[in-house]
Enzyme design. Structure first.
Site, PDB file in Angstrom:
ATOM      1  N   GLY A 202       0.822  -1.202   0.000  1.00 27.12           N
ATOM      2  CA  GLY A 202       0.000   0.000   0.000  1.00 27.12           C
ATOM      3  C   GLY A 202       0.847   1.237   0.000  1.00 27.12           C
ATOM      4  CG  ASN A 203      -0.400   4.598  -1.479  1.00 30.59           C
ATOM      5  OD1 ASN A 203      -1.097   5.434  -0.935  1.00 30.59           O
ATOM      6  ND2 ASN A 203      -0.839   3.865  -2.495  1.00 30.59           N
TER       7      ASN A 203
END
Ligand code: CTP
Length: 402
Positions: A202-203
């Protein structure tokens, strides 16, 4: 234009008399709502005479016409002048214990506030935090100016002059509905690509900038399709608006499908979401373990570039906007990379933001430069994300005119 002027209890209330006069002089229909405290500074007859409208402070008057919400619902602009520290705090908390509070809660019109208080009160962290929250909600701020204050003090806290408030308020009305009739699609947040049932790639995107773009567009009259990937409920709360249709997705592939669908009906598409460039080739059905020795080698496959695909399939008259988060400190190097990215993706506008400790991901603030035709920097903006959103929509409108 139907304007409500809310007056809270400060000595600057005497200057608001002139503000009301300026607004009525150019033909606006002004209703004044003083707080009980404001009446200690300027009395009811003055407000009635100057606005030529009935003035009341009570939520219990005119109950048959539900005055406590009717004023806010009918208003096309609400000005709070002076806005005292107390009224600002009440606005932030959404208190509704008087007619000013109920009116502010029931309006969807633009709100302009002109703070007035002593310097210490203005600079207090409580007031500054409240102001940040209001700005993030799209409230327009005029002043305060620095100068002489009541009691012989001086410093920032003086209410702006009536002419300045009137000018700012009328400018707000002018572009208040400049996106009316436009259908827009905005993506927000960050995708998550499953590795196994408990892990993902993810980020750090919070979704604040995309949600602010949606809220600003709806406030300016657009109808908005907002596609969110992993945006928390408190961030998403800013996008509660009858003209915003929200759809939640998880992965880049789901985001691609949702945006392709929304783009078929959109005049403007803004890809503010942070999309995973790669995904695990396979999401394991069972949790992977160290024992198996597979966690240090996850095979990745590239995701489609969604915005490039949308730009490639662009319809006549459709505007496509991409974002680019850069960590390069050097502004020229950042611009150069952004120009290449804009050309590669084939988008109309590219908003480049510096992602560092104070700006961009996970922050309330952002600073962007907008790259347009031939790689020119067509606009730049810095502030809370809602203010940056306003500047991006201004650039979209300018690009569509051009
Ligand atoms: N984007 C997209 N689909 C992807 C990756 C990114 O639509 N698979 C969009 C983002 O929503 C954003 C823009 O492209 O609007 C910028 O993405 P970014 O990842 O910064 O650009 P890349 O082309 O991946 O370049 P790099 O990661 O090398 O900087």
């Amino acid at each position: 234009m139907n304007i409500v002027v809310a007056v809270s209890g400060g000595i600057a209330a005497y200057k608001t008399v002139h503000l009301v006069r300026l607004l009525t002089k150019v033909g606006h229909d002004v209703t004044v709502i003083p707080t009980e405290d404001a009446l200690r500074f300027v009395g009811m007859p003055t407000w009635e005479a100057i606005s030529r409208n009935t003035v009341t402070t009570s939520v219990h008057d005119d109950v048959a016409r539900v005055r406590h919400v009717a004023l806010g619902q009918a208003a096309e602009l609400v000005i709070v002048a002076p806005a005292t520290a107390n009224t600002i705090a009440k606005m932030t908390a959404g208190l509704a214990d008087d007619l000013v509070g109920t009116t502010l809660l029931s309006t969807t019109a633009p709100v302009v506030i002109a703070p007035a208080m002593h310097t210490e009160m203005w600079q207090h962290p409580a007031t500054q935090a409240n102001i940040q929250t209001l700005r993030a909600r799209g409230v327009h701020l005029v002043g305060p100016a620095a100068g002489e204050l009541a009691g012989g003090d001086s410093g920032p806290g003086r209410m702006s002059e009536p002419e300045e408030i009137a000018e700012a308020a009328l400018a707000v009305i002018e572009n208040a509905r400049d996106l009316a009739g436009l259908r827009v699609a905005v993506s927000a947040g960050g995708t998550r690509e499953p590795i196994d049932p408990v892990r993902f790639l993810g980020n750090r995107s919070s979704g604040r900038q995309g949600v602010a773009l949606a809220a600003e567009a709806a406030a300016r009259g657009a109808s908005v399709a907002l596609v969110v990937a992993h945006v928390s409920a408190d961030v998403l709360a800013a996008s509660q608006h009858p003209n915003i249709d929200i759809r939640a997705v998880g992965t880049a592939a789901e985001l691609a499908d949702a945006m392709k669908d929304a783009a078929t009906r959109a005049d403007v598409v803004i890809m503010a979401a942070a999309v995973a460039d790669y995904r695990p080739a396979q999401a394991a059905e069972q949790k992977l373990t160290k024992e198996e020795g597979v966690l240090d080698r996850i095979e990745l496959v590239e995701n489609d570039d969604i915005v490039a695909g949308l730009a490639g399939a662009r319809r006549d008259g459709q505007t496509i906007v991409a974002f680019s988060a850069e960590t390069l400190k050097d502004a020229d190097a950042r611009r150069e990379r952004a120009r290449r990215k804009r050309a590669r993706k084939g988008v109309d506008l590219l908003a480049v933001n510096l992602a560092d400790a104070e700006h961009g991901f996970e922050n309330a603030h952002n600073a962007v430069e907008i790259i347009g035709d031939e790689g020119a920097v067509v606009a730049s903006a810095e502030g809370v994300k809602r203010e940056v959103a306003a500047a991006i929509w201004d650039a979209v409108i300018a690009a569509r005119r051009g």
